[in-house]
Scaffold this motif. Structure first.
Motif, PDB file in Angstrom:
ATOM      1  N   UNK A  89       0.831  -1.202   0.000  1.00  0.00           N
ATOM      2  CA  UNK A  89       0.000   0.000   0.000  1.00  0.00           C
ATOM      3  C   UNK A  89       0.868   1.256   0.000  1.00  0.00           C
ATOM      4  N   UNK A  90       1.952   1.236   0.773  1.00  0.00           N
ATOM      5  CA  UNK A  90       2.866   2.384   0.813  1.00  0.00           C
ATOM      6  C   UNK A  90       3.548   2.576  -0.532  1.00  0.00           C
ATOM      7  N   UNK A  91       3.949   1.484  -1.164  1.00  0.00           N
ATOM      8  CA  UNK A  91       4.604   1.564  -2.471  1.00  0.00           C
ATOM      9  C   UNK A  91       3.647   2.098  -3.528  1.00  0.00           C
ATOM     10  N   UNK A  92       2.395   1.644  -3.481  1.00  0.00           N
ATOM     11  CA  UNK A  92       1.390   2.129  -4.431  1.00  0.00           C
ATOM     12  C   UNK A  92       1.143   3.624  -4.235  1.00  0.00           C
ATOM     13  N   UNK A  93       1.004   4.059  -2.974  1.00  0.00           N
ATOM     14  CA  UNK A  93       0.790   5.481  -2.697  1.00  0.00           C
ATOM     15  C   UNK A  93       1.964   6.334  -3.153  1.00  0.00           C
ATOM     16  N   UNK A  94       3.184   5.867  -2.881  1.00  0.00           N
ATOM     17  CA  UNK A  94       4.381   6.604  -3.298  1.00  0.00           C
ATOM     18  C   UNK A  94       4.468   6.677  -4.818  1.00  0.00           C
ATOM     19  N   UNK A  95       4.087   5.597  -5.499  1.00  0.00           N
ATOM     20  CA  UNK A  95       4.112   5.571  -6.964  1.00  0.00           C
ATOM     21  C   UNK A  95       3.131   6.579  -7.550  1.00  0.00           C
ATOM     22  N   UNK A  96       1.945   6.674  -6.955  1.00  0.00           N
ATOM     23  CA  UNK A  96       0.949   7.634  -7.441  1.00  0.00           C
ATOM     24  C   UNK A  96       1.418   9.071  -7.223  1.00  0.00           C
ATOM     25  N   UNK A  97       2.016   9.347  -6.068  1.00  0.00           N
ATOM     26  CA  UNK A  97       2.526  10.696  -5.805  1.00  0.00           C
ATOM     27  C   UNK A  97       3.662  11.048  -6.776  1.00  0.00           C
ATOM     28  N   UNK A  98       4.547  10.064  -7.024  1.00  0.00           N
ATOM     29  CA  UNK A  98       5.650  10.293  -7.961  1.00  0.00           C
ATOM     30  C   UNK A  98       5.132  10.569  -9.367  1.00  0.00           C
ATOM     31  N   UNK A  99       4.187   9.745  -9.826  1.00  0.00           N
ATOM     32  CA  UNK A  99       3.656   9.922 -11.175  1.00  0.00           C
ATOM     33  C   UNK A  99       2.876  11.227 -11.302  1.00  0.00           C
ATOM     34  N   UNK A 100       2.234  11.653 -10.224  1.00  0.00           N
ATOM     35  CA  UNK A 100       1.507  12.940 -10.256  1.00  0.00           C
ATOM     36  C   UNK A 100       2.477  14.088 -10.522  1.00  0.00           C
ATOM     37  N   UNK A 101       3.640  14.025  -9.878  1.00  0.00           N
ATOM     38  CA  UNK A 101       4.644  15.059 -10.105  1.00  0.00           C
ATOM     39  C   UNK A 101       5.244  14.945 -11.505  1.00  0.00           C
ATOM     40  N   UNK A 102       5.459  13.714 -11.950  1.00  0.00           N
ATOM     41  CA  UNK A 102       6.037  13.494 -13.286  1.00  0.00           C
ATOM     42  C   UNK A 102       5.108  14.011 -14.374  1.00  0.00           C
ATOM     43  N   UNK A 103       3.818  13.683 -14.262  1.00  0.00           N
ATOM     44  CA  UNK A 103       2.859  14.073 -15.287  1.00  0.00           C
ATOM     45  C   UNK A 103       2.670  15.586 -15.338  1.00  0.00           C
ATOM     46  N   UNK A 104       2.804  16.260 -14.190  1.00  0.00           N
ATOM     47  CA  UNK A 104       2.629  17.720 -14.163  1.00  0.00           C
ATOM     48  C   UNK A 104       3.906  18.473 -14.530  1.00  0.00           C
ATOM     49  N   UNK A 105       4.995  17.755 -14.740  1.00  0.00           N
ATOM     50  CA  UNK A 105       6.270  18.384 -15.069  1.00  0.00           C
ATOM     51  C   UNK A 105       6.389  18.601 -16.588  1.00  0.00           C
ATOM     52  N   UNK A 106       7.494  19.208 -16.989  1.00  0.00           N
ATOM     53  CA  UNK A 106       7.772  19.392 -18.417  1.00  0.00           C
ATOM     54  C   UNK A 106       7.858  18.037 -19.121  1.00  0.00           C
ATOM     55  N   UNK A 107       8.429  17.063 -18.421  1.00  0.00           N
ATOM     56  CA  UNK A 107       8.518  15.716 -18.969  1.00  0.00           C
ATOM     57  C   UNK A 107       7.133  15.181 -19.325  1.00  0.00           C
ATOM     58  N   UNK A 108       6.183  15.330 -18.404  1.00  0.00           N
ATOM     59  CA  UNK A 108       4.834  14.843 -18.641  1.00  0.00           C
ATOM     60  C   UNK A 108       4.143  15.569 -19.777  1.00  0.00           C
ATOM     61  N   UNK A 146      -5.119   7.289 -18.685  1.00  0.00           N
ATOM     62  CA  UNK A 146      -4.808   8.709 -18.660  1.00  0.00           C
ATOM     63  C   UNK A 146      -5.312   9.415 -17.419  1.00  0.00           C
ATOM     64  N   UNK A 147      -5.784   8.649 -16.436  1.00  0.00           N
ATOM     65  CA  UNK A 147      -6.129   9.216 -15.130  1.00  0.00           C
ATOM     66  C   UNK A 147      -5.203   8.587 -14.098  1.00  0.00           C
ATOM     67  N   UNK A 148      -4.944   9.295 -13.041  1.00  0.00           N
ATOM     68  CA  UNK A 148      -3.945   8.839 -12.078  1.00  0.00           C
ATOM     69  C   UNK A 148      -4.441   7.646 -11.258  1.00  0.00           C
ATOM     70  N   UNK A 149      -5.648   7.739 -10.733  1.00  0.00           N
ATOM     71  CA  UNK A 149      -6.175   6.718  -9.833  1.00  0.00           C
ATOM     72  C   UNK A 149      -6.976   5.657 -10.585  1.00  0.00           C
ATOM     73  N   UNK A 150      -7.324   5.935 -11.829  1.00  0.00           N
ATOM     74  CA  UNK A 150      -8.131   5.018 -12.621  1.00  0.00           C
ATOM     75  C   UNK A 150      -7.633   3.580 -12.642  1.00  0.00           C
ATOM     76  N   UNK A 151      -6.330   3.341 -12.896  1.00  0.00           N
ATOM     77  CA  UNK A 151      -5.838   1.956 -12.930  1.00  0.00           C
ATOM     78  C   UNK A 151      -6.029   1.205 -11.612  1.00  0.00           C
TER      79      UNK A 151
END
Length: 322
Positions: A175-194, A266-271
């Protein structure tokens, strides 16, 4: 006329964010419920949901945001599981060593596979990822010293001190790994990279025309998504104490794609929602009939056809979820 100032509502209080927090709170209470009811099955089932939710989140980075329809991402679940199993086979049971091995081996495999596949697009990309995944599947089947097509039992699970062998500890780590992954991807998607990744999925030529090569961004997204799937494989190996070539089968990759589409690509929590919906529906239908697939297939098709943004899209649009 009186001049009234409207204070914008903080983004953190949005409905999708509040619902996401509620989902994680409920997931956090699963071990408590399992302990109170003495039901190990509930904990096992939700641990399995979290494993495939983590893998689906990884695939969503490539599929939902990068537009890369990979039919071979289950291969990385198998790679993660076999890294744990083979290391344990030789007596190495350190959890840290297992994790490092999973991340390094996955990067070594995913980088060239992604580089080859990303030279193509469309149906050719799908076929190459499928072919390479099948190659690794038959490689695992052919490794008779590691169980071959019967799989490899894991006698020594990843050792993490007092958490070793604890189903509750494994669940909470998942559960902690899943939560950390979602937070990381949220930052990645909102960045220039995303931004470049999403633009490349729409029109890679236009991105190239403004002076940015999309290949490096798409390759990095592919490798990162593979790493998350391999982490899911690491947890799956410790959950089942087993590594099997079946983890790499093309049907497993197809199920991952269904989970992403079912929850909302294409949604963060959808998967996460898609993985939970798929596995819980499967579990319920299996309890009703031996021919559960006849019912499940049309249900999934109807959801994908009529809910274009998936189950999560009924609550939050893709823009709100990012």
């Amino acid at each position: 006329m009186m001049n009234t100032r409207v204070t914008p509502r903080p983004a953190g209080w949005s409905w999708p964010v509040a619902l996401t927090v509620l989902v994680f709170v409920l997931l956090l209470l699963v071990p408590v419920y399992a302990s109170m009811t003495d039901s190990s099955y509930v904990l096992l089932q939700f641990s399995r949901i979290l494993v495939f939710a983590l893998a689906a989140v990884g695939l969503n980075l490539a599929l939902g945001y990068g537009g890369l329809v990979s039919f071979g991402h289950a291969m990385y679940i198998g790679v993660g599981a076999y890294c744990v199993a083979i290391a344990s086979h030789y007596g190495a049971d350190s959890g840290v060593l297992h994790l490092l091995l999973v991340l390094v081996v996955t990067a070594v495999v995913a980088a060239p596979v992604g580089l080859i596949a990303l030279r193509t697009h469309g149906i050719a990309f799908i076929m190459i990822t499928l072919a390479l995944a099948q190659m690794f599947y038959f490689l695992a089947v052919g490794l008779k010293q590691y169980g071959g097509d019967e799989g490899l039992p894991i006698r020594q699970l990843s050792r993490f001190g007092a958490l070793t062998g604890s189903h509750e500890g494994l669940y909470l780590a998942l559960l902690a790994c899943l939560g950390a992954s979602l937070l990381l991807l949220r930052r990645v998607i909102r960045s220039r990279f995303g931004l470049i990744l999403r633009a490349s999925s729409m029109d890679a030529r236009r991105v190239q025309a403004v002076g940015t090569s999309p290949l490096g961004y798409r390759l990095l997204a592919y490798v990162l998504s593979a790493e998350l799937c391999a982490l899911a494989g690491f947890f799956l190996a410790n959950l089942t104490a087993f590594a099997s070539p079946a983890y790499m089968a093309w049907t497993a990759s197809g199920e991952l794609i269904i989970m992403v589409l079912l929850g909302g690509a294409g949604t963060l929590v959808g998967p996460v929602v898609g993985a939970a919906g798929f596995l819980l529906l499967e579990d319920v239908l299996k309890g009703l009939t031996d021919h559960w697939m006849i019912i499940m297939g049309p249900v999934i098709i109807l959801i994908v056809l009529f809910l274009r943004n998936g189950l999560w899209g009924m609550i939050a649009s893709p823009k709100e979820d990012r």
